[in-house]
Motif scaffolding. Structure first.
Motif, PDB file in Angstrom:
ATOM      1  N   PHE A 144       4.159  -9.885  -4.493  1.00  0.00           N
ATOM      2  CA  PHE A 144       3.455  -8.687  -4.952  1.00  0.00           C
ATOM      3  C   PHE A 144       3.130  -7.817  -3.749  1.00  0.00           C
ATOM      4  CE2 PHE A 144      -0.058 -11.838  -4.657  1.00  0.00           C
ATOM      5  CZ  PHE A 144      -0.989 -11.173  -3.884  1.00  0.00           C
ATOM      6  N   GLU A 145       3.119  -6.505  -4.006  1.00  0.00           N
ATOM      7  CA  GLU A 145       2.802  -5.515  -2.978  1.00  0.00           C
ATOM      8  C   GLU A 145       1.587  -4.727  -3.419  1.00  0.00           C
ATOM      9  OE1 GLU A 145       4.620  -1.519  -0.829  1.00  0.00           O
ATOM     10  OE2 GLU A 145       4.664  -1.851  -3.003  1.00  0.00           O
ATOM     11  N   MET A 146       0.661  -4.500  -2.510  1.00  0.00           N
ATOM     12  CA  MET A 146      -0.599  -3.818  -2.819  1.00  0.00           C
ATOM     13  C   MET A 146      -0.593  -2.399  -2.252  1.00  0.00           C
ATOM     14  SD  MET A 146      -3.014  -7.087  -1.866  1.00  0.00           S
ATOM     15  CE  MET A 146      -1.948  -7.543  -0.489  1.00  0.00           C
ATOM     16  N   THR A 147      -1.010  -1.450  -3.074  1.00  0.00           N
ATOM     17  CA  THR A 147      -1.069  -0.045  -2.674  1.00  0.00           C
ATOM     18  C   THR A 147      -2.486   0.481  -2.880  1.00  0.00           C
ATOM     19  OG1 THR A 147       1.244   0.285  -3.328  1.00  0.00           O
ATOM     20  CG2 THR A 147      -0.109   2.268  -3.088  1.00  0.00           C
ATOM     21  N   ASN A 148      -3.029   1.087  -1.837  1.00  0.00           N
ATOM     22  CA  ASN A 148      -4.357   1.732  -1.875  1.00  0.00           C
ATOM     23  C   ASN A 148      -5.498   0.748  -2.113  1.00  0.00           C
ATOM     24  OD1 ASN A 148      -3.223   4.287  -1.419  1.00  0.00           O
ATOM     25  ND2 ASN A 148      -2.967   4.687  -3.602  1.00  0.00           N
ATOM     26  N   LEU A 149      -5.346  -0.489  -1.698  1.00  0.00           N
ATOM     27  CA  LEU A 149      -6.448  -1.448  -1.774  1.00  0.00           C
ATOM     28  C   LEU A 149      -7.219  -1.442  -0.456  1.00  0.00           C
ATOM     29  CD1 LEU A 149      -4.868  -2.406  -4.270  1.00  0.00           C
ATOM     30  CD2 LEU A 149      -5.501  -4.736  -3.656  1.00  0.00           C
ATOM     31  N   PRO A 150      -8.549  -1.507  -0.493  1.00  0.00           N
ATOM     32  CA  PRO A 150      -9.336  -1.548   0.739  1.00  0.00           C
ATOM     33  C   PRO A 150      -9.009  -2.803   1.553  1.00  0.00           C
ATOM     34  CG  PRO A 150     -10.730  -1.089  -1.160  1.00  0.00           C
ATOM     35  CD  PRO A 150      -9.401  -1.505  -1.694  1.00  0.00           C
ATOM     36  N   PRO A 151      -9.050  -2.717   2.883  1.00  0.00           N
ATOM     37  CA  PRO A 151      -8.758  -3.886   3.719  1.00  0.00           C
ATOM     38  C   PRO A 151      -9.601  -5.111   3.387  1.00  0.00           C
ATOM     39  CG  PRO A 151      -8.798  -1.903   5.061  1.00  0.00           C
ATOM     40  CD  PRO A 151      -9.260  -1.496   3.690  1.00  0.00           C
ATOM     41  N   LYS A 152     -10.884  -4.901   3.051  1.00  0.00           N
ATOM     42  CA  LYS A 152     -11.734  -6.046   2.717  1.00  0.00           C
ATOM     43  C   LYS A 152     -11.248  -6.761   1.456  1.00  0.00           C
ATOM     44  CE  LYS A 152     -16.129  -4.783   4.895  1.00  0.00           C
ATOM     45  NZ  LYS A 152     -17.586  -4.526   4.659  1.00  0.00           N
ATOM     46  N   THR A 153     -10.709  -5.993   0.498  1.00  0.00           N
ATOM     47  CA  THR A 153     -10.167  -6.606  -0.710  1.00  0.00           C
ATOM     48  C   THR A 153      -8.921  -7.419  -0.385  1.00  0.00           C
ATOM     49  OG1 THR A 153     -11.022  -4.819  -2.105  1.00  0.00           O
ATOM     50  CG2 THR A 153      -9.229  -6.138  -3.009  1.00  0.00           C
ATOM     51  N   VAL A 154      -8.049  -6.875   0.453  1.00  0.00           N
ATOM     52  CA  VAL A 154      -6.846  -7.603   0.878  1.00  0.00           C
ATOM     53  C   VAL A 154      -7.247  -8.905   1.560  1.00  0.00           C
ATOM     54  CG1 VAL A 154      -4.794  -7.523   2.349  1.00  0.00           C
ATOM     55  CG2 VAL A 154      -5.492  -5.482   1.070  1.00  0.00           C
ATOM     56  N   ASP A 155      -8.288  -8.866   2.369  1.00  0.00           N
ATOM     57  CA  ASP A 155      -8.755 -10.078   3.049  1.00  0.00           C
ATOM     58  C   ASP A 155      -9.220 -11.128   2.040  1.00  0.00           C
ATOM     59  OD1 ASP A 155      -8.221  -8.937   5.486  1.00  0.00           O
ATOM     60  OD2 ASP A 155     -10.299  -8.351   5.901  1.00  0.00           O
ATOM     61  N   GLU A 156      -9.909 -10.687   0.989  1.00  0.00           N
ATOM     62  CA  GLU A 156     -10.370 -11.634  -0.026  1.00  0.00           C
ATOM     63  C   GLU A 156      -9.190 -12.260  -0.773  1.00  0.00           C
ATOM     64  OE1 GLU A 156     -13.583 -12.677  -0.672  1.00  0.00           O
ATOM     65  OE2 GLU A 156     -13.927 -11.617   1.218  1.00  0.00           O
ATOM     66  N   ILE A 157      -8.180 -11.459  -1.073  1.00  0.00           N
ATOM     67  CA  ILE A 157      -6.991 -11.979  -1.750  1.00  0.00           C
ATOM     68  C   ILE A 157      -6.266 -12.980  -0.851  1.00  0.00           C
ATOM     69  CG2 ILE A 157      -4.725 -11.335  -2.690  1.00  0.00           C
ATOM     70  CD1 ILE A 157      -6.037  -8.687  -3.593  1.00  0.00           C
ATOM     71  N   TYR A 158      -6.213 -12.693   0.439  1.00  0.00           N
ATOM     72  CA  TYR A 158      -5.615 -13.609   1.412  1.00  0.00           C
ATOM     73  C   TYR A 158      -6.396 -14.921   1.441  1.00  0.00           C
ATOM     74  CZ  TYR A 158      -3.539 -14.977   5.969  1.00  0.00           C
ATOM     75  OH  TYR A 158      -2.876 -15.606   6.993  1.00  0.00           O
ATOM     76  N   LYS A 159      -7.716 -14.812   1.404  1.00  0.00           N
ATOM     77  CA  LYS A 159      -8.558 -16.016   1.430  1.00  0.00           C
ATOM     78  C   LYS A 159      -8.243 -16.916   0.238  1.00  0.00           C
ATOM     79  CE  LYS A 159     -12.766 -15.651  -0.008  1.00  0.00           C
ATOM     80  NZ  LYS A 159     -14.186 -15.193  -0.092  1.00  0.00           N
TER      81      LYS A 159
END
Length: 472
Positions: A295-310
């Protein structure tokens, strides 16, 4: 005495609410041998409503599983992964006698990305090199660059969908707009995570197109119940109807939602949040068992990407062979490569055969009494409407079954053709469908459709009293 943690009464209620029409209780077949012409003893259970015993050759059209129905895998990807799985072959002086040079080179390319071969964990987001290949693919497809840091590789698209839904849904007042008919993954996952499914109905008369008034009405109805609509699912091409993707027709070329978003320009292209999914399973590769997706994420805040990574890190790593299949799909052979001609020939043969099978099945359904079917434009499914006579609906009611379940069971009993009732995907009130794949071998398709037509004619003759039947 209190029940034990894994007694049924003690289970998570969200787990018990999950319904999944395609698998689960839909089909349980014994034995596993499915050789052509072999008489099978089969125990079949649909929606926990009826158990029947059959002595039939079962035609498994209920699941989109191409290789299980005889589709041959593409040679080049299998050669590359075989070498990656057994890297000692690369040291054999005779390896070039068995494997083409470009397969050998590509295997070395992917092995160099790993920290210890296919048996070693990768980054929880997937191998960086393959994420870069996915980003390059997306950039070529859409004309807009993609950032590998915003791409996560997953065990098939389903795992990614579930991960994102789990991230979005906070409680039962959070709703997800889902197209109906829908793939049961969405309804099942939304139930599992305790959210609310908000349906928007596709228009069968408009080739399963979107009715924006229907979407507005669905959102308004959800809000009136205190539901906050958090996301909208767009499936391109839509399954089970399989409209929109230009695999079997040329009039409606595929355009990604991501490209449309960026074409709109600011401020929309900078504000709308979009997550796109892809997989090696459902295209003409049909590598369902390899479990490769992204999946590819567009226009998500960096903090949200970090949570998804976690959260992704909890599972440690997506499977590495599946990642390599994905890399091979998004970075295919090019004209001039040693294996290109064979790869292109194999790919064209699969696509041409799928196109023919789609036409045979669509024409076959439309030749049947009280059956109407839109053309299967892409992927591997057909979703014909069955206009059931009132007497059949009444007979189903007396038997304690939904009308389309009743029809599909009768079809299975009479022909061995295993399909999925349309109610498992959602449909308008009083309208009935079944879903089937177009995956049986091309040479077997005419006989399968003839068997269906014979059954359907007899069914309609039995139940139709010429006072009318269900209509759209």
């Amino acid at each position: 005495m209190s029940p034990k943690p894994l007694d049924y009464e003690s289970l998570n209620e969200n787990v018990k609410k999950v319904a999944y029409a395609v698998r689960g209780s839909s089909i349980c077949a014994l034995p596993s041998s499915k050789k052509k012409g072999k008489r099978l003893f089969v125990v079949t259970k649909l929606f926990s409503l009826l158990t029947i015993q059959l002595f039939l050759q079962i035609i498994f059209t209920n699941v989109g599983n191409p290789h299980a129905l005889g589709q041959k895998p593409l040679t080049f990807p299998r050669q590359v992964v075989a070498l990656c799985q057994a890297p000692f072959l690369l040291d054999d002086p005779n390896v070039g006698l068995i494997f083409p040079a470009d397969a050998i080179a590509r295997a070395k390319h992917y092995l160099s990305m790993t920290s210890g071969g296919l048996g070693a964990y990768s980054d929880s987001r997937g191998l960086p090199g393959i994420r870069k290949e996915v980003a390059d693919f997306i950039g070529r497809r859409d004309g807009y660059p993609s950032d590998p840091e915003l791409i996560f590789l997953t065990d098939g698209a389903s795992k990614g969908v579930m991960q994102i839904l789990n991230t979005i849904i906070r409680n039962g007042n959070d709703g997800i707009l889902v197209p109906v008919p829908q793939y049961p993954l969405y309804s099942a996952a939304i139930s599992l995570y305790g959210g609310s499914l908000v349906p928007y109905f596709l228009e069968e008369e408009a080739n399963w197109g979107i009715d924006f008034n229907s979407i507005r009405q669905s959102v308004a109805a959800a809000r009136s119940k205190g539901i906050t609509v958090r996301a909208m699912v767009i499936i391109n091409q839509e399954t089970p109807p399989d409209n929109a993707l230009n695999v079997y027709q040329d009039e409606r070329p595929f355009i990604s939602a991501r490209k449309i978003l960026f074409d709109m320009g600011p401020p929309t292209s900078k504000e709308v949040q979009l997550i796109s999914f892809h997989t090696v399973s459902k295209g003409y590769w049909g590598e369902c068992g390899q479990r490769g997706g992204y999946f590819e994420m567009t226009n998500l805040p960096p903090k949200t990407v970090d949570e998804i990574y976690k959260v992704a890190s909890i599972s440690l790593s997506p499977n590495v062979p599946g990642q390599i299949f994905l890399g091979l799909m998004v970075n295919p052979l090019k004209p001039g490569d040693i294996s290109y001609l064979k790869f292109a020939t194999e790919s064209k043969a699969i696509l041409d055969s799928l196109r023919k099978r789609a036409r045979i099945m669509t024409d076959g359904f439309n030749s049947c009494r009280n059956v109407v079917c839109n053309f299967t434009e892409g992927a591997m499914y057909s979703f014909p409407q069955i206009r059931l006579p009132p007497k059949a609906i009444e007979a189903a009611k007396k038997a304690g079954k939904a009308p389309d379940v009743f029809y599909c069971l009768k079809l299975l009993e009479a022909t061995g053709i295993s399909t999925v009732p349309g109610s498992g995907f959602g449909q308008k009130e009083g309208v009935f469908h079944l879903r089937t794949t177009i995956l049986p071998a091309e040479e077997e398709m005419p006989a399968i459709m003839a068997s269906f037509k014979k059954f359907n004619d007899a069914f309609m003759e039995q139940y139709e009293d010429y006072r009318g039947y269900s209509r759209m």
